[in-house]
Design a protein around this motif. Structure first.
Motif, PDB file in Angstrom:
ATOM      1  N   ILE A 146       0.815  -1.148  -0.021  1.00 45.68           N
ATOM      2  CA  ILE A 146      -0.013   0.163  -0.109  1.00 45.68           C
ATOM      3  C   ILE A 146       0.838   1.229   0.054  1.00 45.68           C
ATOM      4  O   ILE A 146       1.811   1.345   0.900  1.00 45.68           O
ATOM      5  N   ILE A 147       0.759   2.130  -1.160  1.00 42.25           N
ATOM      6  CA  ILE A 147       1.798   3.192  -1.237  1.00 42.25           C
ATOM      7  C   ILE A 147       0.871   4.403  -1.530  1.00 42.25           C
ATOM      8  O   ILE A 147       0.003   4.611  -2.136  1.00 42.25           O
ATOM      9  N   ALA A 148       1.447   5.552  -0.735  1.00 42.62           N
ATOM     10  CA  ALA A 148       0.641   6.670  -0.958  1.00 42.62           C
ATOM     11  C   ALA A 148       1.088   7.434  -2.432  1.00 42.62           C
ATOM     12  O   ALA A 148       2.212   7.377  -2.807  1.00 42.62           O
ATOM     13  N   GLY A 149       0.052   8.006  -3.084  1.00 45.07           N
ATOM     14  CA  GLY A 149       0.202   8.591  -4.310  1.00 45.07           C
ATOM     15  C   GLY A 149       0.337   7.980  -5.698  1.00 45.07           C
ATOM     16  O   GLY A 149       0.691   6.571  -5.437  1.00 45.07           O
ATOM     17  N   LEU A 150       0.218   8.510  -6.765  1.00 42.01           N
ATOM     18  CA  LEU A 150       0.280   7.822  -8.011  1.00 42.01           C
ATOM     19  C   LEU A 150       1.637   8.321  -8.734  1.00 42.01           C
ATOM     20  O   LEU A 150       1.979   7.639  -9.835  1.00 42.01           O
ATOM     21  N   GLU A 151       2.317   9.099  -8.288  1.00 44.03           N
ATOM     22  CA  GLU A 151       3.614   9.790  -8.797  1.00 44.03           C
ATOM     23  C   GLU A 151       4.764   9.156  -8.301  1.00 44.03           C
ATOM     24  O   GLU A 151       4.951   9.187  -7.218  1.00 44.03           O
ATOM     25  N   HIS A 152       5.579   8.315  -9.316  1.00 46.48           N
ATOM     26  CA  HIS A 152       6.715   7.653  -8.490  1.00 46.48           C
ATOM     27  C   HIS A 152       7.995   7.787  -9.825  1.00 46.48           C
ATOM     28  O   HIS A 152       7.462   8.203 -10.753  1.00 46.48           O
ATOM     29  N   VAL A 179      -6.907   9.763  -6.916  1.00 50.54           N
ATOM     30  CA  VAL A 179      -7.177   8.780  -8.187  1.00 50.54           C
ATOM     31  C   VAL A 179      -6.992   9.731  -9.463  1.00 50.54           C
ATOM     32  O   VAL A 179      -7.608   9.110 -10.707  1.00 50.54           O
ATOM     33  N   ASP A 180      -6.370  10.837  -9.434  1.00 49.59           N
ATOM     34  CA  ASP A 180      -6.337  11.534 -10.480  1.00 49.59           C
ATOM     35  C   ASP A 180      -4.801  11.282 -11.191  1.00 49.59           C
ATOM     36  O   ASP A 180      -3.809  11.915 -11.174  1.00 49.59           O
ATOM     37  N   GLY A 181      -5.066  10.161 -11.939  1.00 48.76           N
ATOM     38  CA  GLY A 181      -3.883   9.646 -12.658  1.00 48.76           C
ATOM     39  C   GLY A 181      -4.184   8.063 -13.067  1.00 48.76           C
ATOM     40  O   GLY A 181      -5.072   7.428 -12.728  1.00 48.76           O
ATOM     41  N   THR A 182      -2.922   7.347 -13.404  1.00 48.96           N
ATOM     42  CA  THR A 182      -3.118   6.049 -13.806  1.00 48.96           C
ATOM     43  C   THR A 182      -2.097   5.171 -12.881  1.00 48.96           C
ATOM     44  O   THR A 182      -1.069   5.298 -12.648  1.00 48.96           O
ATOM     45  N   VAL A 200     -10.108   0.992  -9.358  1.00 47.74           N
ATOM     46  CA  VAL A 200     -10.043   2.443  -8.779  1.00 47.74           C
ATOM     47  C   VAL A 200     -11.167   2.586  -7.897  1.00 47.74           C
ATOM     48  O   VAL A 200     -12.498   2.721  -8.679  1.00 47.74           O
ATOM     49  N   VAL A 201     -11.074   2.934  -6.672  1.00 53.53           N
ATOM     50  CA  VAL A 201     -12.056   3.273  -5.907  1.00 53.53           C
ATOM     51  C   VAL A 201     -12.014   4.833  -5.652  1.00 53.53           C
ATOM     52  O   VAL A 201     -11.217   5.302  -4.771  1.00 53.53           O
ATOM     53  N   GLU A 202     -13.276   5.588  -6.046  1.00 56.07           N
ATOM     54  CA  GLU A 202     -13.052   6.791  -5.607  1.00 56.07           C
ATOM     55  C   GLU A 202     -14.001   7.321  -4.503  1.00 56.07           C
ATOM     56  O   GLU A 202     -15.118   6.956  -4.753  1.00 56.07           O
TER      57      GLU A 202
END
Length: 344
Positions: A129-135, A156-159, A328-330
């Motif tokens: 479990i990791i925070a964020g979508l940017e890596h 959820v703003d991303g892929t 994807v759960v928003e």
């Protein structure tokens, strides 16, 4: 000729060997930092391993399953009150299972996230479990090659790499802008954390300014901070901004702590809140409910996010589980008007 790898199976030394063009024994020596290996060969192996997302297995041969009953939870901060609440929800959900959450902290630094992820994955956890979508590319490669359930949280703003649970921060920013405009505020200032480090705060700011622009309103002043006490920073930045731009009638803060500092400053100055000056934060931090006046804010759904992320991991590990990869759960945050937003 490029090496074709089945994404559904964990990577092996042989994959790195084929990608780098050296023997498995040499690859093993490089990755264990053992043996007499030339600098050129070492560089070739490390570059191949990084591009594939390969992480050496520290427990290879020790367990038949090649997995341990750990769920790696990687978050940017423990000093930010949001993430301990997320951790609490994850821990509660895993309480009666064999799984145990272990925490890694990145301090919002992409390079540190790489290191933490590398170490976590080397112990072969059952899920991430990791925070964020940017890596970084390297972190994303490691996540994709891990062969275990991955749930990215808070956004959820991303892929996502695999599954994601969170809120749309752009939508949250737009919702707050509409609520502020509805109350008749038009001279607006913004204060927040450094945007390159906090992607979710940046997205809220983008959604916020987009919604204002549709009504012909723009942010007249803005300031960003990093480090130090958020409460004290909020007071300092609010005082400086109101001195610099005294016509402002509303201040939007990227989190509740700096917003609370701004509220305390406004009360000390004897300002009519929200008649003369409106304020709003973000996160709905429970600790601040003891303030003399309740700051307007928005719930970031953090406990629901932690619980849902843990449930996805559990369901994916259960052979009869309903959860599938790619979810994807928003969740839908709500605005609390408090005592600092509602004029009418």
């Amino acid at each position: 000729m490029p090496v074709t790898i089945d994404p559904k199976r964990p990577l092996t030394l042989r994959d790195v060997s084929e990608a780098s063009g050296v023997s498995e024994m040499t690859v093993s020596r490089v990755l264990r930092n053992r043996g007499d290996v030339s600098a050129a060969t070492r560089k070739k192996v490390l570059e191949a391993a990084k591009s594939l997302g390969y992480v050496p297995n520290k427990i290879a041969g020790a367990l038949a399953s090649q997995r341990v009953n750990l769920v790696a939870v990687i978050i940017p901060s423990l000093s930010n009150m949001v993430f301990p609440e997320v951790m609490g929800a994850i821990s509660a959900e895993l309480e009666d299972t064999e799984l145990q959450p272990v925490v890694g902290v990145t301090d919002y630094l992409p390079e540190k996230e790489e290191r933490v992820l590398f170490e976590m994955l080397s112990w072969r956890p059952s899920g991430i479990i990791i925070a964020g979508l940017e890596h970084t590319d390297a972190s994303r490669a490691m996540l994709q090659a891990s062969g275990i359930p991955v749930v990215e949280i808070m956004d959820v703003d991303g892929t996502p790499v695999d599954s994601a649970v969170g809120i749309s921060h752009r939508r949250a920013g737009r919702q707050m802008a509409k609520a502020i405009l509805k109350q008749g505020f038009e001279m607006i200032g913004f204060m927040g954390t450094k945007m390159p480090l906090d992607h979710r705060a940046r997205k809220r700011f983008e959604g916020f300014t987009e919604a204002l622009a549709r009504d012909g309103v723009e942010v007249l002043d803005q300031e960003f901070y990093e480090g130090g006490s958020a409460l004290a920073k909020g007071r300092e930045m609010t005082a400086a901004m109101m001195e610099r731009t005294p016509d402002l009638d509303f201040l939007y803060y990227s989190n509740d702590l700096i917003g609370a500092g701004g509220l305390l400053w406004a009360m000390e100055e004897g300002l009519d809140v929200p008649g003369r000056l409106g304020l709003a934060g973000f996160n709905d931090v429970e600790l601040l409910q003891g303030l003399p006046r309740k700051l307007a804010t928005m719930d970031s759904c953090r406990r629901e996010i932690g619980a849902k992320a843990a449930k996805i991991i559990l369901s994916r590990l259960d052979e009869g589980g309903e959860s599938e990869a790619g979810q994807v759960v928003e969740l839908s945050p709500t605005i609390s008007m408090g005592d600092t937003l509602k004029r009418y």
